[in-house]
Scaffold this active site. Structure first.
Site, mmCIF file in Angstrom:
data_model
loop_
_atom_site.group_PDB
_atom_site.id
_atom_site.type_symbol
_atom_site.label_atom_id
_atom_site.label_comp_id
_atom_site.label_asym_id
_atom_site.label_seq_id
_atom_site.Cartn_x
_atom_site.Cartn_y
_atom_site.Cartn_z
ATOM 1 N N HIS A 21 -9.513 0.886 5.026
ATOM 2 C CA HIS A 21 -8.726 1.188 5.582
ATOM 3 C C HIS A 21 -8.928 1.862 6.680
ATOM 4 C CE1 HIS A 21 -3.884 2.539 6.692
ATOM 5 N NE2 HIS A 21 -3.934 0.912 5.544
ATOM 6 N N LYS B 253 0.141 4.012 -0.290
ATOM 7 C CA LYS B 253 -0.761 5.751 0.543
ATOM 8 C C LYS B 253 -0.099 6.674 -0.521
ATOM 9 C CE LYS B 253 -0.006 3.486 5.031
ATOM 10 N NZ LYS B 253 -0.006 3.907 6.288
ATOM 11 N N GLY C 82 1.635 2.645 10.721
ATOM 12 C CA GLY C 82 2.469 3.958 11.171
ATOM 13 C C GLY C 82 2.785 4.019 11.987
ATOM 14 N N ASN D 251 1.187 -1.360 0.199
ATOM 15 C CA ASN D 251 -0.468 0.529 0.113
ATOM 16 C C ASN D 251 0.962 1.032 -0.103
ATOM 17 O OD1 ASN D 251 -1.793 1.762 0.375
ATOM 18 N ND2 ASN D 251 -2.538 1.802 2.757
ATOM 19 N N SER E 35 2.581 -2.613 11.010
ATOM 20 C CA SER E 35 4.392 -2.065 10.817
ATOM 21 C C SER E 35 5.130 -3.065 10.303
ATOM 22 C CB SER E 35 4.648 -1.574 12.484
ATOM 23 O OG SER E 35 3.977 -0.352 12.577
ATOM 24 N N GLU F 274 -7.145 4.192 8.034
ATOM 25 C CA GLU F 274 -7.514 5.844 7.941
ATOM 26 C C GLU F 274 -7.995 6.150 6.682
ATOM 27 O OE1 GLU F 274 -2.830 5.012 7.509
ATOM 28 O OE2 GLU F 274 -3.167 5.550 5.308
ATOM 29 N N GLU G 136 -5.879 -4.995 10.805
ATOM 30 C CA GLU G 136 -4.610 -4.511 10.938
ATOM 31 C C GLU G 136 -5.100 -3.321 12.415
ATOM 32 O OE1 GLU G 136 -5.033 -0.959 7.760
ATOM 33 O OE2 GLU G 136 -6.318 -0.793 8.700
#
Length: 261
Positions: free
Chosen positions: A102, A17, A180, A15, A218, A104, A174
């Site tokens: 996701h 991003k 992150g 990904n 991560s 985010e 996740e």
């Protein structure tokens, strides 16, 4: 809990991003073709790029054995939705996968569970494979709500799909607290949640036992081998490390070793 299973493919998805430009992307695509494609006989490998770079991904990865996809998709097929990109548009550039829900997107764009389910359905209708993300925040984990949160997120998607459509899904666990941050769930912690997800899937329909469940939190070359050794972890959704060809190659190599076992 560890559940016995038939063989499941290993899948590693990068990904990117909101990173990249045409020059950096080309270097990454060249590295993928030069170093990562050697693992494509045993591991399914893909990268999900920002929308503007889908044509470059199509050119750069064509006939490499490595797939490409997008990081989001509109819940609508077409219409007056300024700024949205439809699943059909992504598919026109050879996209195979799309990341849906996701953390985010849930946090920064206030995506609801219903909207995420709509996106998964739209992706399936266009021939894309949705990678449906589920996971808990640090606060939810500390309140011992991980299983409930994951179940709610998962069931909202499953409720909107037929059994046949469900069979085409990929899930990614996740933990939000490990996105992150440099932190990662231990292999045992990740395995516990993956096993819980597989149990939930089987409770809906036994045919879902062999859906791929990826870990995304991560993941690095240094921890991938231990994660992939767990029974119910079928691969990884890789964030920052997917931008580093050496790291991403190491993760794919670990998946290759796990697949051979």
């Amino acid at each position: 809990m560890k559940m016995a299973h038939a063989y499941r493919d290993k899948l590693v998805v990068g990904n990117w991003k909101m990173h990249g430009n045409t020059l950096e992307n080309q270097a990454r695509f060249d590295a993928l073709r030069g170093h990562v494609r050697r693992y494509t006989e045993t591991v399914k490998i893909a990268v999900c790029v920002p929308f503007p770079y889908l044509p470059q991904a199509e050119r750069g990865l064509h006939q490499s054995g490595i797939s490409w996809g997008t990081q989001d998709v509109s819940p609508h097929a077409h219409g007056a939705y300024t700024g949205e990109v439809s699943a059909d548009m992504a598919r026109e550039f050879g996209a195979r996968y799309v990341i849906v829900g996701h953390s985010e997107r849930r946090a920064y764009h206030s995506e609801s569970a219903t909207e995420i389910a709509m996106k998964a359905r739209r992706a399936l209708e266009s021939g894309l494979t949705p990678i449906v993300c589920v996971g808990e925040s640090l606060e939810e984990r500390e309140l011992d709500r991980t299983n409930d949160v994951v179940a709610s997120q998962l069931n909202t998607v499953l409720d909107s799909l037929s059994v046949y459509e469900r069979l085409q899904l990929v899930f990614a666990y996740e933990p939000v607290w490990a996105i992150g941050t440099g932190r990662t769930a231990s292999p045992a912690q990740a395995q516990d949640v993956h096993a819980h997800i597989r149990t939930l899937l089987v409770s809906r329909d036994r045919e879902l036992v062999n859906l791929s469940i990826l870990y995304g939190g991560s993941v690095k070359a240094g921890n991938a081998e231990n994660l992939f050794a767990e029974t119910d972890i079928d691969g990884a959704l890789v964030g920052g490390a997917s931008l580093d060809p050496v790291e991403f190659t190491g993760i794919c190599a670990a998946a290759h070793q796990a697949a051979q076992k």
